[in-house]
Design a protein around this motif. Structure first.
Motif, short mmCIF file in Angstrom:
data_model
loop_
_atom_site.label_atom_id
_atom_site.label_comp_id
_atom_site.label_asym_id
_atom_site.label_seq_id
_atom_site.Cartn_x
_atom_site.Cartn_y
_atom_site.Cartn_z
N VAL A 28 33.55 -39.20 17.93
CA VAL A 28 33.96 -39.60 16.58
C VAL A 28 34.01 -38.33 15.75
CG1 VAL A 28 33.44 -41.05 14.58
CG2 VAL A 28 32.83 -41.83 16.89
N GLY A 29 35.22 -37.95 15.35
CA GLY A 29 35.38 -36.65 14.71
C GLY A 29 35.08 -35.58 15.74
N ASP A 30 34.10 -34.75 15.44
CA ASP A 30 33.70 -33.69 16.38
C ASP A 30 32.39 -34.02 17.09
OD1 ASP A 30 35.89 -32.06 15.75
OD2 ASP A 30 34.84 -31.17 14.04
N ASN A 31 31.87 -35.21 16.89
CA ASN A 31 30.56 -35.57 17.43
C ASN A 31 30.67 -36.54 18.60
OD1 ASN A 31 29.15 -34.15 15.33
ND2 ASN A 31 29.71 -35.83 13.97
N GLU A 32 30.01 -36.20 19.71
CA GLU A 32 29.92 -37.12 20.83
C GLU A 32 28.69 -38.00 20.60
OE1 GLU A 32 31.19 -36.20 25.05
OE2 GLU A 32 29.00 -36.19 25.26
N VAL A 33 28.90 -39.31 20.66
CA VAL A 33 27.82 -40.25 20.37
C VAL A 33 27.78 -41.33 21.45
CG1 VAL A 33 27.82 -39.89 17.86
CG2 VAL A 33 29.31 -41.62 18.85
N THR A 34 26.58 -41.85 21.66
CA THR A 34 26.38 -42.98 22.58
C THR A 34 25.69 -44.07 21.80
OG1 THR A 34 26.19 -41.48 24.46
CG2 THR A 34 25.36 -43.71 24.75
N ASN A 35 26.26 -45.28 21.84
CA ASN A 35 25.69 -46.41 21.12
C ASN A 35 25.74 -47.66 21.97
OD1 ASN A 35 25.05 -45.59 18.27
ND2 ASN A 35 27.17 -44.92 18.35
N PRO A 36 24.68 -48.49 21.86
CA PRO A 36 24.73 -49.81 22.50
C PRO A 36 25.41 -50.80 21.54
CG PRO A 36 22.55 -49.43 21.57
CD PRO A 36 23.37 -48.19 21.29
#
Length: 148
Positions: free
Chosen positions: A110-118
């Motif tokens: 998302v944008g420049d950020n790699e994120v992990t979400n349940p």
């Protein structure tokens, strides 16, 4: 004996509808799985064909329609890199409406950020001109409590 014959007759009449419902469930499961891959691949042509013209997409950052969702994926504002699907539930409401729930862990950029979400993801499919269209895609973040 007469009751047994009537019971068997009713079962025989209802068997095709059970089989048809199971076929629809599998068709929607397969379509949902393909959708996650198309999102990972940024295949906006296939997604644009799948998304209903009046579809709504509900994210943590807002709600918008088909054109914006396709544009967001096309331009990489959100890249759905990988959806690990843990559970799938399907409810066939009628021959033209199906709801699918996925429990997933989503790896996204998302944008420049790699994120992990349940997430628990709700997908509503409607049949239009013999084709299933995704009418709603809603992401509900699952809160994970420490120690549980």
């Amino acid at each position: 004996m007469r009751t047994l014959v009537i019971g068997i007759f009713i079962m025989l009449l209802s068997a095709p509808s059970f089989a048809q419902e199971a076929t629809v469930e599998q068709e929607i499961k397969d379509l949902s799985k393909a959708k996650w891959q198309w999102m990972a691949d940024k295949d906006v042509d296939k997604l644009a064909e799948l998304f209903h013209d009046k579809a709504k997409f509900v994210h943590m950052g807002g709600t918008w329609g088909k054109d914006r969702e396709v544009d967001i994926i096309r331009n990489g504002f959100i890249h759905y890199k990988k959806a690990d699907v843990h559970e799938v539930m399907v409810e066939v409401l009628n021959e033209n409406t199906v709801i699918l729930w996925n429990q997933i862990t989503l790896l996204a950029v998302v944008g420049d950020n790699e994120v992990t979400n349940p997430f628990m993801v709700t997908e509503v499919y409607v049949k239009e001109d013999r084709n299933w269209k995704l009418a709603d895609l809603t992401f509900s973040k699952v809160l994970v409590r420490g120690g549980e």
